[in-house]
Design a protein around this motif. Structure first.
Motif, PDB file in Angstrom:
ATOM      1  N   GLY A 129       0.790  -1.220   0.000  1.00 54.34           N
ATOM      2  CA  GLY A 129       0.000   0.000   0.000  1.00 54.34           C
ATOM      3  C   GLY A 129       0.822   1.269   0.000  1.00 54.34           C
ATOM      4  O   GLY A 129       2.046   1.257  -0.197  1.00 54.34           O
ATOM      5  N   CYS A 130       0.111   2.365   0.241  1.00 49.71           N
ATOM      6  CA  CYS A 130       0.711   3.703   0.194  1.00 49.71           C
ATOM      7  C   CYS A 130       0.137   4.544   1.328  1.00 49.71           C
ATOM      8  O   CYS A 130      -1.067   4.493   1.605  1.00 49.71           O
ATOM      9  CB  CYS A 130       0.419   4.355  -1.155  1.00 49.71           C
ATOM     10  N   ILE A 131       0.997   5.294   1.984  1.00 49.28           N
ATOM     11  CA  ILE A 131       0.585   6.233   3.035  1.00 49.28           C
ATOM     12  C   ILE A 131       0.884   7.639   2.548  1.00 49.28           C
ATOM     13  O   ILE A 131       2.006   7.934   2.124  1.00 49.28           O
ATOM     14  CB  ILE A 131       1.346   5.955   4.349  1.00 49.28           C
ATOM     15  N   ASN A 132      -0.119   8.512   2.595  1.00 48.22           N
ATOM     16  CA  ASN A 132       0.118   9.906   2.239  1.00 48.22           C
ATOM     17  C   ASN A 132      -0.489  10.817   3.291  1.00 48.22           C
ATOM     18  O   ASN A 132      -1.507  10.497   3.911  1.00 48.22           O
ATOM     19  CB  ASN A 132      -0.423  10.251   0.852  1.00 48.22           C
ATOM     20  N   GLU A 133       0.167  11.942   3.522  1.00 51.50           N
ATOM     21  CA  GLU A 133      -0.321  12.920   4.499  1.00 51.50           C
ATOM     22  C   GLU A 133      -1.434  13.732   3.878  1.00 51.50           C
ATOM     23  O   GLU A 133      -1.225  14.426   2.889  1.00 51.50           O
ATOM     24  CB  GLU A 133       0.810  13.852   4.941  1.00 51.50           C
ATOM     25  N   ILE A 134      -2.599  13.673   4.456  1.00 45.21           N
ATOM     26  CA  ILE A 134      -3.727  14.415   3.886  1.00 45.21           C
ATOM     27  C   ILE A 134      -3.749  15.855   4.377  1.00 45.21           C
ATOM     28  O   ILE A 134      -4.497  16.678   3.848  1.00 45.21           O
ATOM     29  CB  ILE A 134      -5.065  13.723   4.205  1.00 45.21           C
ATOM     30  N   GLY A 135      -2.925  16.176   5.392  1.00 39.97           N
ATOM     31  CA  GLY A 135      -2.887  17.551   5.880  1.00 39.97           C
ATOM     32  C   GLY A 135      -1.650  18.307   5.441  1.00 39.97           C
ATOM     33  O   GLY A 135      -1.468  19.458   5.793  1.00 39.97           O
ATOM     34  N   ARG A 136      -0.796  17.671   4.657  1.00 42.14           N
ATOM     35  CA  ARG A 136       0.459  18.317   4.233  1.00 42.14           C
ATOM     36  C   ARG A 136       0.167  19.508   3.328  1.00 42.14           C
ATOM     37  O   ARG A 136      -0.743  19.471   2.507  1.00 42.14           O
ATOM     38  CB  ARG A 136       1.342  17.313   3.500  1.00 42.14           C
ATOM     39  N   LYS A 137       0.974  20.553   3.487  1.00 44.44           N
ATOM     40  CA  LYS A 137       0.772  21.757   2.686  1.00 44.44           C
ATOM     41  C   LYS A 137       1.096  21.508   1.231  1.00 44.44           C
ATOM     42  O   LYS A 137       1.979  20.740   0.898  1.00 44.44           O
ATOM     43  CB  LYS A 137       1.653  22.894   3.228  1.00 44.44           C
ATOM     44  N   GLN A 138       0.353  22.228   0.378  1.00 47.94           N
ATOM     45  CA  GLN A 138       0.570  22.088  -1.058  1.00 47.94           C
ATOM     46  C   GLN A 138       1.924  22.663  -1.462  1.00 47.94           C
ATOM     47  O   GLN A 138       2.414  23.610  -0.862  1.00 47.94           O
ATOM     48  CB  GLN A 138      -0.527  22.814  -1.836  1.00 47.94           C
ATOM     49  N   LYS A 139       2.482  22.080  -2.515  1.00 44.16           N
ATOM     50  CA  LYS A 139       3.772  22.575  -3.012  1.00 44.16           C
ATOM     51  C   LYS A 139       3.603  23.797  -3.893  1.00 44.16           C
ATOM     52  O   LYS A 139       4.552  24.541  -4.125  1.00 44.16           O
ATOM     53  CB  LYS A 139       4.483  21.463  -3.783  1.00 44.16           C
ATOM     54  N   ALA A 140       2.406  23.968  -4.432  1.00 42.58           N
ATOM     55  CA  ALA A 140       2.144  25.117  -5.296  1.00 42.58           C
ATOM     56  C   ALA A 140       0.777  25.683  -4.961  1.00 42.58           C
ATOM     57  O   ALA A 140      -0.083  25.011  -4.391  1.00 42.58           O
ATOM     58  CB  ALA A 140       2.217  24.722  -6.764  1.00 42.58           C
TER      59      ALA A 140
END
Length: 565
Positions: A129-140
């Motif tokens: 699977g994959c874990i991603n931060e849903i609260g991480r700030k956008q890069k752009a």
């Protein structure tokens, strides 16, 4: 049996292959890929996850036990229940859960963990699977068209070895929230896009521009830019923004403030340090009146940090039952016969480093609202003190200062009357003091307060009279019981005949209004003799006694006076 072992061998090979794929893709994604081997109770995750989360390693056994260290306590039961369901169910082949992991600093971070389960003979063998931060700030940022804060952080990671010469210029639109409120979010977005365009037109090649938070932008110059160059850039941006406002017929009057941080003034070159110091610089620019710039100065920051630490200490002290707070009492004497009539209660505060001046901690108490519980505390302490003093001096009165913050933001009348009742002190034996400056700031509130207290028999003293405000209509409108002449007025009256005559006229006017006068700040025999000619009703100052703790007050003015008599 041989067939089963062959299948198991294929499974192990598959898990190993997945690990190799994770290593292959690790540099290519910000998300975290993982494989959970149920049969071997093993877990493997993208190595860069260790930079972000409190994991025991990127490859470990004892999955449930070790994951418990990284999963936020309140979410552990939810995760374990989901994994148990995968293991006990014979047909579930997916995992999709939103919960929290702990970062390296122990703070909870929201993640979305998704995975696909592979089964062997109906049993869950492993999950990829994959874990991603849903609260991480956008890069752009799609509104301004600029790169965002996380991109700024990535850019600065390239400069861990050496600090380049140059500066950071943090820009913030002033009162931008009012634009969104009055003209709408779409208009606000237009202003942000135009601001981004203006800045891009002003920066030169080699400089980098980011939109960091809300209405703030960051310009980085690593080409040896100086404070003068940064100031020049800020002014060019401000002029361009003024032109934009004019072209839009002042529909939205928006200005920009700028905080300048030189690279050489950054003690530890890190993303968090840069953001912290640049935010301080921008805040200072706004405090100076907005639409202006401020160059970071370490001494200013040291004062800010000292104040911040003091604020934290005060909060903790209030929470700990006012540990560190103390009440000092300064005697007040009748001018007619020199006898003791009462005392003024003065708040004092000390930390492990020593005493803190009232001019330092009182404003912080007022700004934070802590003056409300602290004011309630000193009221009770002072009334208990008065009750004790009345055992020797039946008509002993205590003066307690209240802040305009207490007047406007608390049920001060109820607090006062409750304290009088609980401490068994008559209302006539309490004098409430309020500074004239505080009265001006809370005119309507104070008028209402005084009317209520007057009906209940509590006395009022107008403190610091003659310090520059002197709205004499208050004397007639409110009819305070006592006018306290400030030490600065006293000193001028002693040194200058005109000022002395003015004080004499003031004293006579107050007497005609049937009010009483207390002269503060009497420090010498000469001052005492000259002030006595006016004459005031009460005198207070170092000549009579300095503020001191309760035990010292009793020893000097109660027991000591008895011995002299």
């Amino acid at each position: 049996m041989e067939e089963k072992e062959q299948n198991m061998g294929q499974e192990l090979l598959t898990v190993d292959a997945i690990r190799q794929m994770i290593d292959l893709y690790n540099p290519c994604t910000d998300d975290y890929l993982f494989v959970l081997d149920f049969q071997k109770d093993a877990y493997y995750i993208s190595p860069h996850a260790l930079e972000r989360f409190r994991l025991p390693g990127y490859n470990f056994h004892g999955v449930m036990k070790n994951l418990a260290q990284v999963v936020y306590e309140k979410d552990r039961e939810t995760l374990m229940a989901d994994l148990d369901d995968i293991l006990s169910s014979g047909n579930r082949d997916s995992h999709n859960l939103i919960y929290r992991w702990l970062n390296t600093e122990g703070q909870p971070v929201w993640i979305n963990c998704r995975g696909r389960v592979t089964r062997v003979e109906g049993q869950a063998a492993y999950m990829v699977g994959c874990i991603n931060e849903i609260g991480r700030k956008q890069k752009a940022d799609n509104v301004s068209g600029l790169l965002g804060e996380s991109s700024l952080q990535l850019f600065l990671q390239n400069y861990t070895e050496a600090i380049p010469d140059g500066y950071f210029l943090r820009l913030g639109l002033d009162n931008f929230k009012s634009i969104n409120t009055k003209l709408g979010i779409e208009y606000g977005d237009m202003v942000l896009r135009r601001m981004a365009d203006i800045i891009e037109q002003c920066v030169h090649d080699g400089q980098h521009l980011y939109r960091i938070v809300a209405d703030e932008f960051m310009i980085i110059d690593f080409d040896g830019g100086t404070a003068e160059k940064a100031s020049e850039l800020y002014r060019s941006i401000r002029r361009a923004l003024d032109q934009f406002v004019e072209e839009n017929h002042y529909e939205a009057f928006v200005t920009v403030s700028g905080g300048i941080l030189l690279c050489r003034d950054i003690p530890k070159f890190s993303f968090s340090q840069i953001m912290k110091l640049s935010e301080f610089s921008l805040t200072q620019a706004k405090l100076l009146g907005r639409n202006r710039e401020y160059l970071f100065i370490q001494k200013d920051y040291d004062v800010f940090m000292k104040r911040k630490l003091l604020t934290q200490a005060l909060r903790q002290s209030v929470a700990d039952g006012f540990h560190g707070f103390e009440v000092y009492y300064q005697p007040i004497f009748f001018n007619s016969d020199g006898s003791l009539c009462g005392a003024e209660a003065l708040m004092r505060y000390h930390t492990a480093e020593g005493m803190v001046m009232p001019g330092e901690f009182i404003p912080i108490l007022e700004e934070t609202g802590l003056i409300i519980p602290a004011g309630r505390w000193i009221l009770y302490e002072a009334l208990r003190f008065a009750k004790r003093m009345q055992e020797t001096i039946p008509d002993f009165r205590v003066n307690v200062n209240i802040s305009y913050v207490q007047v406007m933001k608390s049920d001060i009348v109820d607090d006062i009357m409750r304290a009088l009742e609980e401490c068994d002190v008559e209302p006539k034996d309490l004098v409430i003091e309020l500074t004239e400056s505080g009265l001006i700031e809370s005119d309507v509130y104070f008028t209402r307060l005084w009317k209520q207290l007057k009906e209940k028999g509590v006395k009022l003293a107008l403190d610091d009279f003659g310090t520059g405000y002197s709205n004499f209509h208050y004397l007639n409108d409110l009819r305070p019981d006592i006018i306290k002449i400030d030490r600065s007025f006293t000193v001028r009256a002693i040194a200058n005949e005109y000022e002395y005559n003015l004080l004499s006229l003031l004293s006579g006017m107050v007497r005609n209004l049937e009010l009483k006068v207390c002269v503060e700040g009497v420090e010498t025999e000469e001052e005492k003799e000259k002030i006595a000619l006016l004459p005031p009703d009460f005198s207070q100052g170092y000549y009579y006694g300095r503020p001191c703790a309760q035990d010292a007050f009793e020893e000097q003015f109660i027991r000591g006076a008895g011995k002299q008599a």
